[in-house]
Design an enzyme around this catalytic site. Structure first.
Site, mmCIF file in Angstrom:
data_model
loop_
_atom_site.group_PDB
_atom_site.id
_atom_site.type_symbol
_atom_site.label_atom_id
_atom_site.label_comp_id
_atom_site.label_asym_id
_atom_site.label_seq_id
_atom_site.Cartn_x
_atom_site.Cartn_y
_atom_site.Cartn_z
ATOM 1 N N ASP A 54 -5.596 3.268 2.811
ATOM 2 C CA ASP A 54 -4.505 2.558 3.256
ATOM 3 C C ASP A 54 -4.498 1.067 3.167
ATOM 4 O O ASP A 54 -5.758 0.674 2.565
ATOM 5 C CB ASP A 54 -4.250 2.939 4.741
ATOM 6 C CG ASP A 54 -5.527 2.658 5.613
ATOM 7 O OD1 ASP A 54 -6.465 2.782 4.965
ATOM 8 O OD2 ASP A 54 -5.503 2.265 6.533
ATOM 9 N N ASP A 100 -8.824 -4.927 -1.132
ATOM 10 C CA ASP A 100 -9.024 -4.176 0.269
ATOM 11 C C ASP A 100 -7.909 -2.852 0.279
ATOM 12 O O ASP A 100 -7.153 -2.952 0.942
ATOM 13 C CB ASP A 100 -8.768 -4.895 1.356
ATOM 14 C CG ASP A 100 -9.008 -4.753 2.586
ATOM 15 O OD1 ASP A 100 -10.042 -3.693 2.802
ATOM 16 O OD2 ASP A 100 -8.642 -4.929 3.765
ATOM 17 N N GLU A 152 -7.883 3.542 8.018
ATOM 18 C CA GLU A 152 -8.887 2.622 8.405
ATOM 19 C C GLU A 152 -8.394 1.502 9.014
ATOM 20 O O GLU A 152 -9.036 0.841 9.886
ATOM 21 C CB GLU A 152 -9.872 2.249 7.058
ATOM 22 C CG GLU A 152 -11.194 1.572 7.498
ATOM 23 C CD GLU A 152 -10.758 0.171 7.386
ATOM 24 O OE1 GLU A 152 -12.010 -0.598 7.855
ATOM 25 O OE2 GLU A 152 -9.888 -0.276 6.983
ATOM 26 N N GLU A 163 -15.944 -1.942 0.807
ATOM 27 C CA GLU A 163 -15.073 -3.247 1.252
ATOM 28 C C GLU A 163 -15.305 -4.401 0.726
ATOM 29 O O GLU A 163 -16.659 -4.463 0.187
ATOM 30 C CB GLU A 163 -15.371 -3.293 2.759
ATOM 31 C CG GLU A 163 -14.891 -1.962 3.592
ATOM 32 C CD GLU A 163 -13.446 -2.351 3.769
ATOM 33 O OE1 GLU A 163 -12.687 -3.034 3.382
ATOM 34 O OE2 GLU A 163 -12.941 -1.213 4.794
#
Length: 392
Positions: free
Chosen positions: A81, A111, A143, A168
């Protein structure tokens, strides 16, 4: 070599597939399209793919893709997401990958949809028939909002591996610890009335003033009680994010709400902090003749910490040339740790570009990140390991 699209093509398709998660219904979207793309490509590489729908969340799902067998192995994990975007502030379409100035622009480039494309492109050049331990690609939902995807995995007790990397954006710096986060709401209900006579009501804004004063004292106490020199901000923080109350200057405020977050250091307990805050409220409630409620905006995220001596952290320090550090933002790391994996956070791009208009991944981050991915797979999946000896 598997017949999957090029790196840029995969990244373009992922960016072009909206998958925003948000607490506001008008923004919130399914991540099914992204999962379908990843499932197709990973199946072409020989992975066994399992799509796990999230309970009571139509259109939301996780993907566990596994190749190889054994009791050890490696998980490469990311979330599918993105956050919402600022309409009108992007120079280009956020859902169209755009290259300029040696950067790839688009919502989710760093991201963190771009990470999946880098993983897949790396795998295309590796001989996965020689795996000695399993390699698992994990793609999660939500997330950026509730972390419900990671929470569902903990409830299922899957996946299982020895080590995990979450891609990340960290600028290729290994991250071994981060603070937890709680997001809370205090709602005060008083009694409205004509402002010409304060005795006609109970002002919720006045009561909130008293609550905030107590919270500020509590915040200072936390700063004095808890320190961790490994963090740039070496104490727990509390931020008053927004406040809403009343409707007109000539009416006594009948209702007021404060929303705030608290970021705790590793070793601190979120639930204990919640109860400490709750204990501050009854005395104010009684003194102001109001009703005061404390509630979670979202389930809390625990702090994350993997020992710096962990083998995967030492390996990533060698592969990147950077010493492991800490960050203040939250990830799915604590949930993967709860599944029994030694976990670190490491990925291409910078958190400074995440959640911003014109999000990008610099092209010079791609090859170094692929070298890390390849090195970890070679170390933990392609090299024979006696896992039982390692665990002693």
């Amino acid at each position: 070599m598997a017949d999957i699209p090029s790196l840029i093509s995969m990244m373009s398709q992922l960016i072009a597939t909206p998958s925003i998660s948000c607490s506001q219904a008008r923004w919130d979207q399914s991540n099914q399209g992204v999962i379908t793309l990843l499932e197709s490509w990973l199946a072409d590489l020989g992975f066994h793919c399992e799509v796990m729908p999230l309970p009571n969340q139509p259109g939301k799902c996780n993907l566990i893709a596994t190749i190889g067998q054994g009791s050890g192995g490696l998980v490469l994990s990311g979330h599918t997401d993105t956050v919402p975007y600022d309409e009108g502030r992007w120079q280009t379409d956020p859902f169209s990958l755009n290259e300029r100035d040696n950067k790839l622009y688009g919502l989710g480039t760093c991201d963190m949809k771009g990470f999946f494309a880098l993983v897949l492109d790396t795998l295309r050049g590796m001989d996965l028939t020689k795996l000695q331990q399993p390699l698992i690609i994990l793609a999660t939902a939500d997330e950026e909002s509730s972390m419900s995807g990671a929470r569902a995995l903990v409830k299922e007790g899957r996946p299982k591996a020895r080590y995990a990397l979450i891609g990340e954006p960290t600028g290729l710096t290994p991250i071994y610890a981060h603070k937890g986060i709680m997001m809370e709401r205090i709602r005060i209900t008083g009694k409205s009335g004509h402002s010409s006579n304060p005795g006609l009501g109970n002002n919720a804004l006045d009561a909130m003033h008293a609550v905030m004063a107590e919270l500020m004292v509590f915040r200072q106490q936390l700063k004095q009680r808890f320190h961790n020199a490994d963090f740039v901000i070496d104490y727990p923080t509390m931020n008053f994010g927004c406040i809403h109350g009343g409707d007109n200057p000539n009416r006594i405020c009948g209702r007021c709400e404060l929303e705030f977050d608290l970021r705790a250091l590793p070793g601190m307990d979120n639930q204990a902090l919640f109860h400490e805050i709750k204990a501050l409220l009854p005395e104010i409630e009684s003194a102001t003749n109001t009703q005061i409620e404390l509630a979670h905006l979202f389930p809390d995220v625990p702090s994350f910490s993997t020992p710096k001596e962990s083998d995967i952290i030492r390996a990533c320090e060698q592969l990147t040339g950077h010493q492991a550090e800490t960050v203040a933002f939250a990830t799915e790391g604590p949930f993967l740790n709860q599944l029994g994996m030694e976990t670190l956070v490491l990925g291409p791009g910078s958190i400074d570009q995440a959640h911003q208009p014109n999000e990008f991944m610099a092209l010079d981050q791609i090859t170094p990140m692929q070298n890390v991915i390849r090195g970890l797979i070679e170390k933990y999946c392609l090299t024979p390991q006696n896992d039982e000896v390692e665990r002693v």
